[in-house]
Design a protein around this motif. Sequence first.
Motif, PDB file in Angstrom:
ATOM      1  N   ALA A  62      -6.735   5.414  -4.765  1.00 60.33           N
ATOM      2  CA  ALA A  62      -5.705   6.341  -4.526  1.00 60.33           C
ATOM      3  C   ALA A  62      -6.301   7.399  -4.623  1.00 60.33           C
ATOM      4  O   ALA A  62      -6.090   8.304  -3.697  1.00 60.33           O
ATOM      5  CB  ALA A  62      -4.877   6.021  -5.480  1.00 60.33           C
ATOM      6  N   TRP A  76       0.986  -1.123  -0.114  1.00 59.34           N
ATOM      7  CA  TRP A  76       0.268   0.046   0.034  1.00 59.34           C
ATOM      8  C   TRP A  76       0.820   0.815   0.086  1.00 59.34           C
ATOM      9  O   TRP A  76       0.619   1.685  -0.723  1.00 59.34           O
ATOM     10  CB  TRP A  76      -0.747   0.088   1.657  1.00 59.34           C
ATOM     11  N   GLU A  77       1.661   1.474   0.770  1.00 61.43           N
ATOM     12  CA  GLU A  77       2.912   2.077   0.584  1.00 61.43           C
ATOM     13  C   GLU A  77       3.593   2.775  -1.152  1.00 61.43           C
ATOM     14  O   GLU A  77       3.604   3.833  -1.036  1.00 61.43           O
ATOM     15  CB  GLU A  77       4.091   2.183   1.911  1.00 61.43           C
ATOM     16  N   SER A  78       3.889   1.804  -1.321  1.00 62.31           N
ATOM     17  CA  SER A  78       4.256   1.497  -3.442  1.00 62.31           C
ATOM     18  C   SER A  78       2.901   1.866  -3.889  1.00 62.31           C
ATOM     19  O   SER A  78       3.751   2.668  -4.553  1.00 62.31           O
ATOM     20  CB  SER A  78       4.770   0.568  -3.357  1.00 62.31           C
ATOM     21  N   ALA A 118      -6.772  10.302  -1.294  1.00 62.25           N
ATOM     22  CA  ALA A 118      -5.946  11.360  -1.453  1.00 62.25           C
ATOM     23  C   ALA A 118      -6.855  13.006  -1.087  1.00 62.25           C
ATOM     24  O   ALA A 118      -7.068  13.607  -0.814  1.00 62.25           O
ATOM     25  CB  ALA A 118      -6.013  11.457  -3.549  1.00 62.25           C
ATOM     26  N   ASP A 140      -1.769   8.188   8.972  1.00 65.61           N
ATOM     27  CA  ASP A 140      -1.323   6.918   9.037  1.00 65.61           C
ATOM     28  C   ASP A 140      -2.588   5.377   8.918  1.00 65.61           C
ATOM     29  O   ASP A 140      -3.081   5.169   8.424  1.00 65.61           O
ATOM     30  CB  ASP A 140       0.058   6.817   8.802  1.00 65.61           C
ATOM     31  N   ARG A 171       1.559   6.379   4.057  1.00 66.60           N
ATOM     32  CA  ARG A 171       2.903   7.898   3.662  1.00 66.60           C
ATOM     33  C   ARG A 171       3.993   7.785   5.588  1.00 66.60           C
ATOM     34  O   ARG A 171       3.593   9.057   6.243  1.00 66.60           O
ATOM     35  CB  ARG A 171       2.461   8.488   3.097  1.00 66.60           C
ATOM     36  N   GLY A 211       1.177   4.296  -2.506  1.00 67.53           N
ATOM     37  CA  GLY A 211       1.378   5.860  -2.453  1.00 67.53           C
ATOM     38  C   GLY A 211       0.228   6.229  -1.386  1.00 67.53           C
ATOM     39  O   GLY A 211      -0.684   7.253  -1.108  1.00 67.53           O
TER      40      GLY A 211
END
Length: 240
Positions: free
Chosen positions: A193, A149-151, A197, A172, A156, A153
């Motif tokens: 995503a 999930w971090e890869s 955001a 987070d 974070r 985005g």
Amino acid sequence: MRPVDLAREHGLSTQAIRNYEEAGILPAAGRTAHGYRTYTPLHARALRAFLALVPGHGHQTAASIMQAVNRDAVEDALRIIDESHGQLLDDRRTLQAVEVALRDLAPVPQERRGTSGGGASGDGTSGGDTFIGPLARRLGIRPATLRKWESAGLVRPRRDPQTGYRVYSAADVRDARLVHQLRRGGYLLEQIAPLIAQVRSAGGVAPLESALRDWHARLSARGRAMLAGAADLDAYLRAR
């Protein structure tokens, strides 16, 4: 009746009528001695049924339903309708999962991105921060999933300057919980995503309430459209 007569009733072009016939959405037209197409009230019912099915099922699914009916494969048509209703139910369940995820998310306190200050927590981080292992256990997932999930985005975490370990703040954790629920609802990472955001840019989930209301309205409209389409399709089946 002529193609133009059938077209005018629904604000269509005569070419659209010919296209629908060639695609099997309408039954084959009769021909005059000079080769001109002629349509009957049955064709008019077929066209009304198709146009009524489109808002609830979409163009391609509505076309598949009519094609099955016109080749006398009514059971196939009913199966397609059942599958479309099943998709609507899945969409409702996804929306419910998203709402549960948002409802369970606690307000996020003011973040402290520094590494100084605050008391130590049980997992060795300050304030409301946590490491990847405890967070993964809390969510019931593998640490590798959080790294994925971090890869993408979606989360974070910052890095501890001394150890290099990932450190997840309260925001987070909120993002990870929301991603987890959306994944359980069937969302792909690339679909999640933009939502994450929006949550970040707004500083919380409140701005998503209008989007959820719109989502509810669209699902309700789709369900009502399916009912309306079923009535016109039934009339066509009876006429056949």
